[in-house]
Structure formats: C-alpha cells, structure tokens
Design an enzyme around this catalytic site. Structure first.
Site, PDB file in Angstrom:
ATOM      1  N   HIS A 134       0.864  -1.191   0.000  1.00 37.43           N
ATOM      2  CA  HIS A 134       0.000   0.000   0.000  1.00 37.43           C
ATOM      3  C   HIS A 134       0.894   1.233   0.000  1.00 37.43           C
ATOM      4  CE1 HIS A 134      -4.177   1.569   1.065  1.00 37.43           C
ATOM      5  NE2 HIS A 134      -3.424   2.654   1.007  1.00 37.43           N
ATOM      6  N   HIS A 182       1.285   4.881  -2.164  1.00 34.51           N
ATOM      7  CA  HIS A 182       0.738   5.782  -3.183  1.00 34.51           C
ATOM      8  C   HIS A 182       1.856   6.530  -3.898  1.00 34.51           C
ATOM      9  CE1 HIS A 182      -3.640   5.592  -2.342  1.00 34.51           C
ATOM     10  NE2 HIS A 182      -3.232   5.220  -1.128  1.00 34.51           N
ATOM     11  N   ASP A 206       1.772   9.244  -5.669  1.00 31.59           N
ATOM     12  CA  ASP A 206       1.740  10.693  -5.471  1.00 31.59           C
ATOM     13  C   ASP A 206       1.908  11.091  -4.013  1.00 31.59           C
ATOM     14  OD1 ASP A 206      -0.669   9.564  -4.853  1.00 31.59           O
ATOM     15  OD2 ASP A 206      -1.914  10.991  -5.951  1.00 31.59           O
ATOM     16  N   GLY A 234      -9.504   7.860  -2.344  1.00 30.66           N
ATOM     17  CA  GLY A 234     -10.197   9.098  -2.049  1.00 30.66           C
ATOM     18  C   GLY A 234     -11.001   8.989  -0.764  1.00 30.66           C
ATOM     19  N   HIS A 260      -9.896   0.384  -0.576  1.00 30.31           N
ATOM     20  CA  HIS A 260      -9.726   1.198   0.630  1.00 30.31           C
ATOM     21  C   HIS A 260     -10.983   1.067   1.486  1.00 30.31           C
ATOM     22  CE1 HIS A 260      -6.296   3.321  -1.209  1.00 30.31           C
ATOM     23  NE2 HIS A 260      -6.097   3.915  -0.035  1.00 30.31           N
ATOM     24  N   GLU A 271     -10.896   2.486   7.311  1.00 31.95           N
ATOM     25  CA  GLU A 271      -9.971   3.502   7.812  1.00 31.95           C
ATOM     26  C   GLU A 271     -10.780   4.696   8.295  1.00 31.95           C
ATOM     27  OE1 GLU A 271      -6.110   6.140   6.357  1.00 31.95           O
ATOM     28  OE2 GLU A 271      -7.718   5.685   4.944  1.00 31.95           O
ATOM     29  N   ASP A 279       1.713   3.746   3.146  1.00 28.75           N
ATOM     30  CA  ASP A 279       0.661   4.591   2.592  1.00 28.75           C
ATOM     31  C   ASP A 279       1.283   5.732   1.795  1.00 28.75           C
ATOM     32  OD1 ASP A 279      -1.890   5.347   1.957  1.00 28.75           O
ATOM     33  OD2 ASP A 279      -2.450   6.017   3.960  1.00 28.75           O
TER      34      ASP A 279
END
Length: 368
Positions: free
Chosen positions: A21, A23, A25, A186, A213, A216, A303
């Site tokens: 996991h 990302h 960006d 998102g 996702h 969380e 993350d």
C-alpha cells in the site's frame, strides 16, 4: 523478550520488506516536488526549501482528518502532469523503496488525476510503468533486488456514470505490461464500494485482482461492503477491530471480523498514516497489535511516505519499539505480504524463498 534481542535499526533496514500500500503521489522526494513544480509552472507550493517543504507535508497531514490529509496531494499531483514527470517520480519511488530493503512493492495511483496537460489515461499508465522498470534497473545496478507492480485507482468520489468501470477497463488493458491490480481511492466516508459495483463486477469477470480502501475513515460496514464486492485485500481495514468485543477476557469476533480473519483476507495496515487521521492517539493504541495477536492476516505498508515522513524501516521500527516485534514477526508480515501480492504463484514463491533466506542470514540460523 529483552531489549537486547530486539532488532536493531540496521537489522530492520536490512530485513526484506513487502509494501502493498504505497501511493505514487504520496511518496515523492521534497526536492523532486520543487523541481517538477518549477518545470510545470506551478507556483502554489507552501515552501521552496526541500527540508521545510517535507516538514510542511508532515505537519499538514497531521490534522486528524482524512479529507484534510488528502488535500496535501494537490501539490504533488500538480507536479505530475507530464510523461517525463511521471517517469521520474516512478523511478525514484523504486530507488527509495529498494534502498530501504523493499523487495516487492505495489505502487498505486489514479491516472485520472494526471490529465491536465493533455495526456491520455493510457499514456499516464505507460509513463508510470516505464518509470518503474527504469527504477528496477537502477536499483539492480546499485545492488538491490526489487520488483514493483502497478495498482490503478479510480477516485471514489467521481460518480460520473461509468467512470470507475472505465478505469477498471484501463487497468485490465494494461494487465500484461505492469498493472497488477485495481483500487478505489479518495474519501471513504460517504463513497462506499457499492457505488462502484459495476467496476468490481467487471474485474471479477476478467479474473483481475483488486483491493479496496476500507475500514480507515469508515467502520466495519465499509469493510463489509468491500468484502461483498469481492475485494482480495483491504486497504487499511483496521476498523474491523470495531466488530470484535474486547470487553471480555477472551475477545469475541463478530461475523464479519471472523470471516475476514478465517478467509485470510489481508489487511494493508499503515500505522503512521492511520495516526495522522486520528484513528488512534498514539502507536501504542493502534489496533494492529490486537489484530496481529488475533491472527488476522497483517501486512505493513507506509501509505504515503512523504506525507507521513516515513519509510518501511521506520514503520516496522515503531512496531519493534512499541510492541517488541522481533525478526520472526518482521519475517511473518513480509511473508504475509508476498503471499497476498498480486503476482503469479511461482513469482510469489521465488520472492518468498528470498525473504526466508535473508532472514536466516539476519538471524544467523544454522543450516539444517
């Protein structure tokens, strides 16, 4: 276990790791953000000093709110709008992970966020995949083995009819050139998996793996919806703890939590990120240890390395320091990770053998 038997920082860094996991960006080098922003003509950065900018990302992400946390991505995404920028970010991501001992990673991103300068969705995916292959080559030259797959995300708040299905079709279109999975990313609360059920149905029909996702920013109902839509893994998933009665001497699992555990659905746990959005007050209160003790299929990831100011070694170091995880615990979560990876069985087995052998060397185990 005594403090002297806990893994040292150097041993943690040397330990082979699996990051499921991560990302794209959310893992840029601060200096890269500055340089790419200049090339893009983007003037909205809050600071132009790399150290200060890195600190700003961490501080801004420490808001206790997932929506506020997500706002920090406005700056990194603005700098990632050309094929060259995407290739550079992807290649540097692989270099940074490999230098930290990661042997397998899945880098996820939403192609729809990188179209401002005229790139097509396919061109975005091709640029990222090219950068990842370049990064693997650079890592090999530096003496590090790493393999990286791509997870293509649809933004879950984009409810344009057919949108997430188009992104799912994009992922499948590139399944033989580096894309290994699909996700929705998102704001979780209010944008449940059921809103994208057509995409998940298509993926199941294509025998294509996906993570969602969930668990969380929203609770067990979000996890349940992810499971019912066929998720192979749960992105975060730690609020499954709310489906477990911890008031008795022996914890009692609910129907959902028991299903997730017994089905061995992997949780992609990202401790520091979870703390930043207020899931727990500090690492000692994070659900990961209780879930680990209850034999859930735990994996550990970062993350967003930039926003959390972290690395895989730092995340594992927190667990070593707080919960006294030893090398056997680090080995187990690495093997959990490679077993849950979106890879062919034989490739998973080959990397698992490498992980086991490297832990044998770290522990100094005698050969049988």
């Amino acid at each position: 276990m005594t403090e002297s038997t806990l893994p040292t920082p150097d041993e943690i860094k040397q330990a082979p790791k699996v990051a499921l996991h991560d990302h794209l960006d959310g893992g840029l080098r601060p200096q890269t953000v500055i340089e790419l922003a200049d090339l893009a003509g983007y003037t909205g950065l809050p600071d132009r000093d790399a150290a200060k900018l890195g600190a700003w990302f961490r501080d801004a992400a420490d808001s206790g709110s997932l929506p506020r946390y997500l706002e920090t991505f406005d700056h990194t995404i603005a700098a990632m709008q050309t094929a060259d920028a995407l290739r550079r970010v992807a290649a540097e991501t692989v270099e940074d992970l490999a230098a930290d001992g990661v042997v397998y990673a899945e880098s996820r991103f939403a192609p729809e966020q990188h179209l401002r300068n005229g790139l097509s969705l396919d061109e975005v995916v091709e640029a990222v995949n090219a950068g990842l292959r370049e990064g693997e080559e650079r890592a090999a030259v530096a003496g590090h083995f790493i393999k990286v797959g791509t997870i293509v995300c649809a933004m879950r708040q984009n409810l344009e009819p057919g949108h997430s299905l188009r992104i799912a079709e994009l992922a499948v279109r590139h399944r033989d050139t580096g894309v290994v999975g699909f996700d929705i990313a998102g704001p979780e609360l209010g944008f449940g998996p059921d809103l994208h059920a057509d995409a998940f149905k298509y993926l199941r029909e294509q025998f294509f793996r996906f993570t969602i996702h969930s668990g969380e920013a929203d609770g067990p109902s979000s996890v349940g919806a992810a499971v019912l839509n066929g998720a192979d893994r749960l992105g975060h998933g730690v609020r499954i703890i709310e489906d477990i009665d911890l008031t008795e001497e022996e914890p009692k699992l609910g129907r959902l939590s028991a299903y997730v555990r017994d089905k061995r659905i992997a949780l992609e746990v990202c401790p520091s990120s979870n703390l930043q959005i207020g899931l727990a007050g500090d690492i000692a209160d994070h659900p990961i240890q209780k879930l680990y003790e209850l034999d859930f299929n735990i994996t550990v990831s970062c993350d967003n390395r930039l926003m959390s100011g972290t690395s895989m070694s730092r995340e594992l170091g927190l667990l070593v320091d707080t919960f006294h995880w030893d090398l056997s615990d680090l080995e187990l979560v690495a093997l959990n990770g490679i077993d849950a990876a979106f890879l062919p069985h034989d490739v998973r087995d080959a990397i698992a053998d490498q992980i086991i052998n490297r832990f044998v060397d770290l522990r100094g185990d005698e050969e049988e």
